[in-house]
Design a protein around this motif. Sequence first.
Motif, PDB file in Angstrom:
ATOM      1  N   ARG A  60      -8.969 -56.868 -52.772  1.00  0.00           N
ATOM      2  CA  ARG A  60      -9.210 -56.276 -51.567  1.00  0.00           C
ATOM      3  C   ARG A  60      -9.390 -57.725 -50.671  1.00  0.00           C
ATOM      4  O   ARG A  60     -10.305 -58.294 -50.455  1.00  0.00           O
ATOM      5  N   GLY A  81     -23.541 -54.134 -53.300  1.00  0.00           N
ATOM      6  CA  GLY A  81     -24.017 -55.106 -52.621  1.00  0.00           C
ATOM      7  C   GLY A  81     -23.653 -56.628 -53.074  1.00  0.00           C
ATOM      8  O   GLY A  81     -24.258 -57.565 -52.726  1.00  0.00           O
ATOM      9  N   LYS A  82     -22.599 -56.682 -54.027  1.00  0.00           N
ATOM     10  CA  LYS A  82     -22.319 -57.867 -54.645  1.00  0.00           C
ATOM     11  C   LYS A  82     -22.082 -58.882 -53.610  1.00  0.00           C
ATOM     12  O   LYS A  82     -22.513 -60.023 -53.473  1.00  0.00           O
ATOM     13  N   THR A  83     -21.280 -58.865 -52.755  1.00  0.00           N
ATOM     14  CA  THR A  83     -20.893 -59.839 -51.800  1.00  0.00           C
ATOM     15  C   THR A  83     -21.851 -60.146 -51.133  1.00  0.00           C
ATOM     16  O   THR A  83     -22.370 -61.310 -50.442  1.00  0.00           O
ATOM     17  N   THR A  84     -22.718 -59.036 -50.272  1.00  0.00           N
ATOM     18  CA  THR A  84     -23.766 -59.517 -49.460  1.00  0.00           C
ATOM     19  C   THR A  84     -24.975 -60.323 -50.209  1.00  0.00           C
ATOM     20  O   THR A  84     -25.243 -61.318 -49.846  1.00  0.00           O
ATOM     21  N   LEU A 108     -20.528 -53.372 -59.493  1.00  0.00           N
ATOM     22  CA  LEU A 108     -19.498 -52.004 -59.190  1.00  0.00           C
ATOM     23  C   LEU A 108     -19.360 -52.423 -57.567  1.00  0.00           C
ATOM     24  O   LEU A 108     -20.434 -53.186 -56.850  1.00  0.00           O
ATOM     25  N   GLN A 109     -18.252 -51.903 -57.212  1.00  0.00           N
ATOM     26  CA  GLN A 109     -18.030 -51.871 -55.820  1.00  0.00           C
ATOM     27  C   GLN A 109     -19.032 -51.217 -54.837  1.00  0.00           C
ATOM     28  O   GLN A 109     -19.255 -49.980 -55.393  1.00  0.00           O
ATOM     29  N   GLN A 124     -14.845 -60.850 -45.760  1.00  0.00           N
ATOM     30  CA  GLN A 124     -16.164 -60.468 -45.679  1.00  0.00           C
ATOM     31  C   GLN A 124     -17.076 -61.967 -46.169  1.00  0.00           C
ATOM     32  O   GLN A 124     -18.213 -62.089 -45.426  1.00  0.00           O
ATOM     33  N   LYS A 157     -26.665 -64.058 -49.569  1.00  0.00           N
ATOM     34  CA  LYS A 157     -27.940 -64.091 -49.544  1.00  0.00           C
ATOM     35  C   LYS A 157     -28.571 -65.076 -50.331  1.00  0.00           C
ATOM     36  O   LYS A 157     -29.505 -66.107 -50.374  1.00  0.00           O
ATOM     37  N   ASP A 168     -34.871 -51.468 -49.754  1.00  0.00           N
ATOM     38  CA  ASP A 168     -35.361 -51.014 -48.650  1.00  0.00           C
ATOM     39  C   ASP A 168     -35.112 -49.540 -48.192  1.00  0.00           C
ATOM     40  O   ASP A 168     -35.714 -48.712 -47.433  1.00  0.00           O
ATOM     41  N   THR A 198     -30.408 -53.871 -55.237  1.00  0.00           N
ATOM     42  CA  THR A 198     -30.310 -53.873 -53.738  1.00  0.00           C
ATOM     43  C   THR A 198     -30.502 -52.692 -53.205  1.00  0.00           C
ATOM     44  O   THR A 198     -30.958 -51.847 -53.961  1.00  0.00           O
ATOM     45  N   LYS A 199     -30.863 -52.911 -51.751  1.00  0.00           N
ATOM     46  CA  LYS A 199     -30.879 -51.634 -51.133  1.00  0.00           C
ATOM     47  C   LYS A 199     -32.380 -51.059 -51.530  1.00  0.00           C
ATOM     48  O   LYS A 199     -32.686 -49.670 -51.244  1.00  0.00           O
ATOM     49  N   GLY A 237     -32.900 -56.917 -53.155  1.00  0.00           N
ATOM     50  CA  GLY A 237     -32.287 -56.916 -51.577  1.00  0.00           C
ATOM     51  C   GLY A 237     -32.943 -56.062 -50.847  1.00  0.00           C
ATOM     52  O   GLY A 237     -33.404 -54.784 -51.361  1.00  0.00           O
ATOM     53  N   THR A 238     -33.407 -56.237 -49.638  1.00  0.00           N
ATOM     54  CA  THR A 238     -34.224 -55.364 -48.858  1.00  0.00           C
ATOM     55  C   THR A 238     -33.739 -55.014 -47.561  1.00  0.00           C
ATOM     56  O   THR A 238     -34.299 -54.882 -46.395  1.00  0.00           O
ATOM     57  N   GLY A 239     -32.373 -55.389 -47.246  1.00  0.00           N
ATOM     58  CA  GLY A 239     -31.729 -55.024 -45.966  1.00  0.00           C
ATOM     59  C   GLY A 239     -30.255 -55.776 -46.146  1.00  0.00           C
ATOM     60  O   GLY A 239     -29.924 -56.524 -47.077  1.00  0.00           O
ATOM     61  N   GLU A 240     -29.697 -55.457 -44.822  1.00  0.00           N
ATOM     62  CA  GLU A 240     -28.160 -56.013 -44.916  1.00  0.00           C
ATOM     63  C   GLU A 240     -28.203 -57.700 -44.287  1.00  0.00           C
ATOM     64  O   GLU A 240     -27.192 -58.250 -44.718  1.00  0.00           O
TER      65      GLU A 240
HETATM   66  P1  GDP Z   1     -19.911 -54.933 -52.768  1.00  0.00           P
HETATM   67  O1  GDP Z   1     -18.460 -54.150 -52.768  1.00  0.00           O
HETATM   68  O2  GDP Z   1     -20.629 -54.919 -54.062  1.00  0.00           O
HETATM   69  O3  GDP Z   1     -19.594 -56.334 -52.485  1.00  0.00           O
HETATM   70  O4  GDP Z   1     -20.940 -54.592 -51.801  1.00  0.00           O
HETATM   71  P2  GDP Z   1     -21.291 -55.247 -50.204  1.00  0.00           P
HETATM   72  O5  GDP Z   1     -21.817 -56.424 -50.693  1.00  0.00           O
HETATM   73  O6  GDP Z   1     -20.162 -55.006 -49.490  1.00  0.00           O
HETATM   74  O7  GDP Z   1     -22.385 -54.147 -49.706  1.00  0.00           O
HETATM   75  C1  GDP Z   1     -22.007 -52.699 -49.553  1.00  0.00           C
HETATM   76  C2  GDP Z   1     -22.957 -52.242 -48.625  1.00  0.00           C
HETATM   77  O8  GDP Z   1     -24.290 -52.369 -48.690  1.00  0.00           O
HETATM   78  C3  GDP Z   1     -22.638 -53.068 -47.133  1.00  0.00           C
HETATM   79  O9  GDP Z   1     -22.685 -52.208 -46.061  1.00  0.00           O
HETATM   80  C4  GDP Z   1     -24.012 -53.984 -47.084  1.00  0.00           C
HETATM   81  O10 GDP Z   1     -24.240 -54.318 -45.727  1.00  0.00           O
HETATM   82  C5  GDP Z   1     -24.915 -52.924 -47.667  1.00  0.00           C
HETATM   83  N1  GDP Z   1     -26.000 -53.645 -48.301  1.00  0.00           N
HETATM   84  C6  GDP Z   1     -26.026 -54.758 -49.202  1.00  0.00           C
HETATM   85  N2  GDP Z   1     -27.317 -54.982 -49.750  1.00  0.00           N
HETATM   86  C7  GDP Z   1     -28.261 -54.234 -49.093  1.00  0.00           C
HETATM   87  C8  GDP Z   1     -29.782 -53.990 -49.040  1.00  0.00           C
HETATM   88  O11 GDP Z   1     -30.297 -54.776 -49.806  1.00  0.00           O
HETATM   89  N3  GDP Z   1     -30.052 -53.096 -48.115  1.00  0.00           N
HETATM   90  C9  GDP Z   1     -29.264 -52.495 -47.313  1.00  0.00           C
HETATM   91  N4  GDP Z   1     -29.839 -51.554 -46.616  1.00  0.00           N
HETATM   92  N5  GDP Z   1     -27.838 -52.597 -47.321  1.00  0.00           N
HETATM   93  C10 GDP Z   1     -27.330 -53.323 -48.293  1.00  0.00           C
END
Ligand code: GDP
Length: 295
Positions: free
Chosen positions: A140, A111-114, A107-108, A146, A118, A250, A247-248, A273-276
């Motif tokens: 988008r 954390g897909k793109t992040t 889903l949007q 991004q 990684k 942390d 993800t997230k 995923g443990t951070g940005e």
């Molecule tokens: P997408 O819409 O699925 O592509 O999501 P994004 O990659 O844009 O991530 C959405 C938000 O979550 C961004 O602000 C990222 O920095 C944050 N994010 C992604 N992975 C992690 C993670 O493992 N930990 C934390 N704390 N933030 C994360």
Amino acid sequence: MFDNLSEKLERSFKLLKGQGKITEINVAETLKDIRRALLDADVNFKTAKTFTEKVKEEALGQDVLSAVKPEQMMVKIVHDELTKLMGGASTDINLKGEPAIILIAGLQGSGKTTFTGKLASFLKTKRSKNPLLVAGDVYRPAAINQLQVLGEQISVPVFTQEGSKDPVQIAKDAIKEAKQKGFDLVIIDTAGRLAVDAEMMNEISAIKNAVKPHEILFVVDSMTGQDAVNTAKEFNDRLDFDGVVLTKLDGDTRGGAALSIRSVVNKPIKFVGTGEKMDALDVFHPSRMADRILG
Ligand code: GDP
């Protein structure tokens, strides 16, 4: 992660001291504690129930008197069952293709793109891969940008097709380019919506059918608890993915998703995923996660 589950277990198990063997009656309170801790952690009801039954089976008949530290016996039983529940051992991803093709779904905001960035960075440094990233979220413009920013950070090129609204064609062309230019790995980021909808599923299925990925990874925000499990189920029913990325972690204080997802969709969690930042990625180890849950 839980409110120190191991302390709770040790406390309730100490009450059993001097009682000989563990019986259904004297272990009932401990099992209730475990079940409550799991539900508090947002583990789904069915998983919590099956889990406590398994722990009970393991515990019944164990000799309390002969155990060196009886209160730790229960902690070990719970640790081992938690590890089993999360798949036992860690599971690798399939990188066998030439190039290996990995499709990222979710889903949007999950954390897909992040994660796409990684993973590229991880496979480049740890597995000596030469990745090409593909910007498949055509709706988008910010998403394409991004990915480009992340690509620059980790020195990995990003394939884009300006103005195109056809992610299937983009993915196919990216793979053609990868073959021509000698990339041995293609990671395709896809569009997500805020909730599961038919259009998104049709699109990602079409990409799957067109490029036949070697690995489909489903990315999910661990903070979303029960929703994470439901979303995982919907994506899996449609895509039959190979692994889950949580993800997230942390920010996740409860960790219920990690426990429920494996048992509900029966697919391994492969990364967390443990951070940005681009290096905030870990391979998922069930036993380490069990340690963390027990506290
Ligand atoms: P997408 O819409 O699925 O592509 O999501 P994004 O990659 O844009 O991530 C959405 C938000 O979550 C961004 O602000 C990222 O920095 C944050 N994010 C992604 N992975 C992690 C993670 O493992 N930990 C934390 N704390 N933030 C994360």
